[in-house]
Design an enzyme around this catalytic site. Structure first.
Site, PDB file in Angstrom:
ATOM      1  N   ASN A 198      21.923  10.883   3.301  1.00  0.00           N
ATOM      2  CA  ASN A 198      22.867  11.904   2.572  1.00  0.00           C
ATOM      3  C   ASN A 198      22.198  12.928   2.112  1.00  0.00           C
ATOM      4  O   ASN A 198      21.123  12.537   1.097  1.00  0.00           O
ATOM      5  CB  ASN A 198      23.516  10.872   1.514  1.00  0.00           C
ATOM      6  CG  ASN A 198      24.573  11.946   0.532  1.00  0.00           C
ATOM      7  OD1 ASN A 198      24.525  12.923   0.828  1.00  0.00           O
ATOM      8  ND2 ASN A 198      24.659  11.180  -0.478  1.00  0.00           N
ATOM      9  N   TRP A 199      22.141  14.119   2.529  1.00  0.00           N
ATOM     10  CA  TRP A 199      21.323  15.133   2.161  1.00  0.00           C
ATOM     11  C   TRP A 199      21.850  15.936   0.655  1.00  0.00           C
ATOM     12  O   TRP A 199      20.969  16.729   0.175  1.00  0.00           O
ATOM     13  CB  TRP A 199      21.363  16.450   3.075  1.00  0.00           C
ATOM     14  CG  TRP A 199      20.684  16.124   4.462  1.00  0.00           C
ATOM     15  CD1 TRP A 199      20.164  15.003   4.903  1.00  0.00           C
ATOM     16  CD2 TRP A 199      20.529  17.049   5.585  1.00  0.00           C
ATOM     17  NE1 TRP A 199      19.460  15.035   5.953  1.00  0.00           N
ATOM     18  CE2 TRP A 199      20.000  16.071   6.549  1.00  0.00           C
ATOM     19  CE3 TRP A 199      20.992  18.367   6.101  1.00  0.00           C
ATOM     20  CZ2 TRP A 199      19.738  16.826   7.802  1.00  0.00           C
ATOM     21  CZ3 TRP A 199      20.656  18.963   7.178  1.00  0.00           C
ATOM     22  CH2 TRP A 199      20.077  18.177   7.981  1.00  0.00           C
ATOM     23  N   LYS A 200      22.961  15.175   0.196  1.00  0.00           N
ATOM     24  CA  LYS A 200      23.664  15.959  -1.019  1.00  0.00           C
ATOM     25  C   LYS A 200      23.554  17.456  -0.790  1.00  0.00           C
ATOM     26  O   LYS A 200      23.696  17.950   0.241  1.00  0.00           O
ATOM     27  CB  LYS A 200      22.911  15.385  -2.081  1.00  0.00           C
ATOM     28  CG  LYS A 200      22.755  13.981  -2.183  1.00  0.00           C
ATOM     29  CD  LYS A 200      22.138  13.212  -3.413  1.00  0.00           C
ATOM     30  CE  LYS A 200      22.173  11.765  -3.262  1.00  0.00           C
ATOM     31  NZ  LYS A 200      21.977  10.899  -4.287  1.00  0.00           N
ATOM     32  N   HIS A 219      31.388   8.728  -3.332  1.00  0.00           N
ATOM     33  CA  HIS A 219      29.812   8.765  -3.806  1.00  0.00           C
ATOM     34  C   HIS A 219      29.852   8.706  -5.294  1.00  0.00           C
ATOM     35  O   HIS A 219      30.737   9.500  -5.777  1.00  0.00           O
ATOM     36  CB  HIS A 219      29.179  10.004  -3.248  1.00  0.00           C
ATOM     37  CG  HIS A 219      27.684   9.680  -3.566  1.00  0.00           C
ATOM     38  ND1 HIS A 219      27.122   9.833  -4.866  1.00  0.00           N
ATOM     39  CD2 HIS A 219      26.540   9.304  -2.579  1.00  0.00           C
ATOM     40  CE1 HIS A 219      25.731   9.688  -4.628  1.00  0.00           C
ATOM     41  NE2 HIS A 219      25.484   9.215  -3.544  1.00  0.00           N
ATOM     42  N   GLU A 231      28.199  10.224  -7.262  1.00  0.00           N
ATOM     43  CA  GLU A 231      28.408  11.726  -7.920  1.00  0.00           C
ATOM     44  C   GLU A 231      29.472  12.185  -7.970  1.00  0.00           C
ATOM     45  O   GLU A 231      30.005  13.238  -8.558  1.00  0.00           O
ATOM     46  CB  GLU A 231      27.121  12.485  -7.218  1.00  0.00           C
ATOM     47  CG  GLU A 231      25.622  12.073  -7.506  1.00  0.00           C
ATOM     48  CD  GLU A 231      24.794  11.960  -6.242  1.00  0.00           C
ATOM     49  OE1 GLU A 231      24.979  12.973  -5.499  1.00  0.00           O
ATOM     50  OE2 GLU A 231      23.716  11.389  -6.413  1.00  0.00           O
ATOM     51  N   GLU A 234      25.571   1.253  -3.765  1.00  0.00           N
ATOM     52  CA  GLU A 234      24.716   2.133  -4.434  1.00  0.00           C
ATOM     53  C   GLU A 234      24.577   1.782  -5.924  1.00  0.00           C
ATOM     54  O   GLU A 234      25.403   2.471  -6.790  1.00  0.00           O
ATOM     55  CB  GLU A 234      24.852   3.560  -4.154  1.00  0.00           C
ATOM     56  CG  GLU A 234      24.814   3.976  -2.577  1.00  0.00           C
ATOM     57  CD  GLU A 234      24.652   5.328  -2.435  1.00  0.00           C
ATOM     58  OE1 GLU A 234      23.445   5.464  -1.577  1.00  0.00           O
ATOM     59  OE2 GLU A 234      25.222   6.184  -2.778  1.00  0.00           O
ATOM     60  N   GLY A 252      18.020   8.022  -7.084  1.00  0.00           N
ATOM     61  CA  GLY A 252      17.283   9.288  -7.357  1.00  0.00           C
ATOM     62  C   GLY A 252      16.240   9.006  -8.484  1.00  0.00           C
ATOM     63  O   GLY A 252      15.776   9.819  -9.155  1.00  0.00           O
ATOM     64  N   SER A 268      17.026   5.052  -3.902  1.00  0.00           N
ATOM     65  CA  SER A 268      15.592   5.183  -3.731  1.00  0.00           C
ATOM     66  C   SER A 268      15.054   4.306  -2.313  1.00  0.00           C
ATOM     67  O   SER A 268      13.948   3.572  -2.715  1.00  0.00           O
ATOM     68  CB  SER A 268      14.981   4.429  -5.117  1.00  0.00           C
ATOM     69  OG  SER A 268      15.278   5.435  -6.326  1.00  0.00           O
ATOM     70  N   GLY A 272      18.962   9.030   0.261  1.00  0.00           N
ATOM     71  CA  GLY A 272      19.155  10.553  -0.386  1.00  0.00           C
ATOM     72  C   GLY A 272      17.943  11.030  -0.154  1.00  0.00           C
ATOM     73  O   GLY A 272      17.655  11.771   1.122  1.00  0.00           O
ATOM     74  N   GLY A 273      17.013  11.323  -1.229  1.00  0.00           N
ATOM     75  CA  GLY A 273      15.837  11.967  -1.078  1.00  0.00           C
ATOM     76  C   GLY A 273      14.830  11.868  -0.100  1.00  0.00           C
ATOM     77  O   GLY A 273      14.292  12.805   0.653  1.00  0.00           O
TER      78      GLY A 273
HETATM   79  O1  LIG Z   1      22.576   8.508  -3.599  1.00  0.00           O
HETATM   80  C1  LIG Z   1      21.952   8.297  -2.595  1.00  0.00           C
HETATM   81  C2  LIG Z   1      22.333   8.231  -1.294  1.00  0.00           C
HETATM   82  O2  LIG Z   1      23.605   8.554  -1.067  1.00  0.00           O
HETATM   83  C3  LIG Z   1      20.538   7.572  -3.097  1.00  0.00           C
HETATM   84  O3  LIG Z   1      19.634   8.598  -3.438  1.00  0.00           O
HETATM   85  P1  LIG Z   1      18.154   8.244  -3.331  1.00  0.00           P
HETATM   86  O4  LIG Z   1      17.750   7.761  -2.175  1.00  0.00           O
HETATM   87  O5  LIG Z   1      17.621   9.899  -3.526  1.00  0.00           O
HETATM   88  O6  LIG Z   1      18.020   7.468  -4.587  1.00  0.00           O
END
Ligand SMILES: O=C(CO)COP(=O)(O)O
Length: 262
Positions: free
Chosen positions: A10-12, A102, A104, A174, A180, A220, A241-242
């Site tokens: 997920n590149w956000k 998600h 967010e 999640e 993050g 993470s 994510g990251g």
């Molecule tokens: O929200 C996430 C994937 O959707 C997780 O993000 P991180 O891997 O950056 O913690």
């Protein structure tokens, strides 16, 4: 029952369409070098909407094994919904997956379980797979209510899905406090909730349905911690994510079987 592991990046809100093409190409080369078998571990990228057409073009042109998806979708089919993107538009672009609900989006856009259920239905109707996100915040975790809290989200999101529909979904657990933050849930934490989710699916539907659904862990995830999380029975992949923004790191996550115990 064997479930094919899924590693979804997920590149956000990161990378424009030029950067997207560069990252997908590098990921493809890295996985090709490693002779990655996509039937053994599926690899998906989930870029921002504006990147999807470019990702589709490069994936098709180079006959990549990587699949792709979107980070959100409208619950509506079409019409006067300024700024929204429909499931049909995403399906036309070759999306396999759509991330729904998600944390967010729940936090910054007020999305609730009922809306998430309607979005999942729209995605299924358009022939794609929703990745339905759930998970508790730090306050809930501190009170030890993570299982009940997350199962209530599942109950809400699946309220209007029948067994045939449910079977075609993916769930991402999640825990918000692990997103993050570098604070990864322990493999036992991940298994506790992922196992409870599968048991709830068996209650809501039947064991066959519960066994068919892939449940991902997110928060993470890195190449150094993915193998121990994947070793858990009810964890079938990761929503990353990251670490999905770096080709080599994400490829290493997809190749988790090579560094088991790392
Ligand atoms: O929200 C996430 C994937 O959707 C997780 O993000 P991180 O891997 O950056 O913690």
């Amino acid at each position: 029952m064997t479930r094919t592991p899924l590693m979804a990046g997920n590149w956000k809100m990161n990378l424009d369409h030029y950067e997207a093409v560069a990252l997908v190409q590098k990921l493809d080369w890295t996985l090709k070098d490693a002779k990655h078998d996509y039937e053994t571990v599926e690899v998906a990228v989930i870029p921002p909407f504006t990147d999807i057409r470019s990702v589709q073009t490069i994936v098709d042109a180079d006959k990549m094994g990587i699949v792709f998806g979107a980070q959100d979708v409208s619950e509506h089919e079409s019409g006067a919904y300024t700024g929204e993107i429909s499931a049909a538009m995403l399906s036309r672009l070759g999306c396999t997956y759509v991330v729904i609900g998600h944390s967010e989006r729940r936090q910054y856009h007020g999305e609730d379980d009922a809306l998430i259920g309607r979005k999942a239905k729209a995605v299924l109707k358009a022939g794609m797979t929703p990745i339905i996100c759930c998970g508790e915040g730090l306050d809930v975790r501190k009170e030890g209510r993570q299982v009940d809290y997350t199962l209530a989200q599942i109950d809400g999101a699946y309220a209007d899905l029948d067994a045939d529909e449910a079977k075609k979904t993916v769930i991402a657990y999640e825990p918000v406090w692990a997103i993050g933050t570098g604070e990864v849930a322990t493999p036992e934490d991940a298994q506790e909730v992922c196992g409870a989710i599968r048991a709830r699916l068996a209650e809501l539907y039947d064991q066959e349905t519960a066994d068919a659904v892939r449940i991902l862990y997110g928060g993470s995830v890195k190449s150094s911690n993915v193998a121990e999380i994947m070793a858990k029975d009810d964890v079938d992949g990761a929503l990353v994510g990251g670490a999905s923004l770096k080709a080599e790191e994400f490829a290493a996550i997809a190749r988790f079987t090579e560094h088991a115990g790392a």
